[in-house]
Design an enzyme around this catalytic site. Structure first.
Site, PDB file in Angstrom:
ATOM      1  N   ASP A  91       0.846  -1.193   0.000  1.00  0.00           N
ATOM      2  CA  ASP A  91       0.000   0.000   0.000  1.00  0.00           C
ATOM      3  C   ASP A  91       0.883   1.244   0.000  1.00  0.00           C
ATOM      4  O   ASP A  91       1.831   1.344   0.793  1.00  0.00           O
ATOM      5  CB  ASP A  91      -0.900   0.021   1.237  1.00  0.00           C
ATOM      6  CG  ASP A  91      -1.980  -1.057   1.184  1.00  0.00           C
ATOM      7  OD1 ASP A  91      -2.132  -1.685   0.115  1.00  0.00           O
ATOM      8  OD2 ASP A  91      -2.651  -1.264   2.206  1.00  0.00           O
TER       9      ASP A  91
ATOM     10  N   ASP B 213     -15.984  -2.986  -0.061  1.00  0.00           N
ATOM     11  CA  ASP B 213     -15.331  -2.607   1.190  1.00  0.00           C
ATOM     12  C   ASP B 213     -16.409  -2.151   2.162  1.00  0.00           C
ATOM     13  O   ASP B 213     -17.076  -1.142   1.908  1.00  0.00           O
ATOM     14  CB  ASP B 213     -14.326  -1.477   0.938  1.00  0.00           C
ATOM     15  CG  ASP B 213     -13.373  -1.822  -0.205  1.00  0.00           C
ATOM     16  OD1 ASP B 213     -12.803  -2.923  -0.176  1.00  0.00           O
ATOM     17  OD2 ASP B 213     -13.217  -0.992  -1.122  1.00  0.00           O
TER      18      ASP B 213
END
Length: 239
Positions: A8, A128
């Site tokens: 990330d 999500d």
């Protein structure tokens, strides 16, 4: 079961967030390319590379780092973060990504149907969720739509692969939400990638038992970066 190692990126740094909060970040290095190459050397078979700045801003902000990862690694890379046009999906596939993840635009049924028709199973539709509601714009905003309704719409669009993240578990090392993952598997017919909360080889083994229901892979991040779990241990547990 596939183990996808997370890389990330925020402001060209390798980070892990807690529950998707940018203010609760831990920095694990300032060279995303080297992080990717490290995991490849250690035996990673997949990378999950996300431009977190892009996810929150709606346009790629760390493109150069992502492009370098694609150019310098020799394993499949799944790319996500702020990818919200058909052209952007095509760009990353042309740049060498094995798969592209879309999150916010997964809720746009017309867009998703077009993308699935064009890119097939190289497209991953991400769901999500926090407390049963889907989050968008890099997890910063609630869509107001339930996880179940979103999954129904995605399934109707013909998506060939889905990724599910329980945001409240992400980056916490509290273990995956097995019950929620099972509910998602029961609701969809496509292969699923789970994300959020993995802390140990025990967690990996628990998830591996869901392969018969359609669980294809799991994304592992903080457990590896913190040293709570080694990649070798994760791979052995995955079977």
């Amino acid at each position: 079961m596939q183990i996808l190692v997370a890389v990330d990126i925020v402001e060209d740094q390798v980070v892990r967030l807690r529950q998707g909060e940018l203010k609760e970040r831990t920095v694990y290095g300032d060279n995303p390319v080297e992080a990717a190459l490290r995991w490849e050397r250690e035996g990673a078979e997949w990378l999950h590379v996300v431009d977190l700045d892009g996810a929150t801003k709606g346009a790629q902000a760390n493109s150069r780092a992502v492009e370098q990862i694609l150019a310098q690694t020799n394993i499949p890379v799944q790319v996500g973060g702020g990818i919200r046009t058909i052209e952007a999906i095509g760009h990353w596939l042309d740049a060498g990504a094995a798969r592209v993840v879309i999150g916010t635009k997964s809720l746009d049924k017309e867009f998703l149907t077009e993308a699935v028709a064009k890119f097939g199973d190289r497209l991953v539709a991400a769901v999500d969720a926090r407390r049963g509601r889907v989050r968008i714009e890099g997890w910063q905003e609630s869509s107001g739509i339930t996880t179940v309704d979103t999954l129904k719409s995605i399934s109707e669009s013909g998506a060939g692969r889905i990724m599910f993240t329980d945001i409240e578990r992400d980056g916490t090392l509290l273990g995956p939400n097995i019950d929620a993952i099972e509910e998602v598997l029961d609701a969809v017919g496509a292969p699923l990638i789970a994300s959020g909360g993995v802390s140990s080889d025990h967690d990996i083994r628990s998830l591996a038992r869901l392969q018969s229901k359609g669980l294809e892979g799991v994304i592992v991040g903080k457990a590896l970066y913190s040293g709570a779990l080694t990649l070798e241990e994760a791979k052995l547990a995955a079977g």
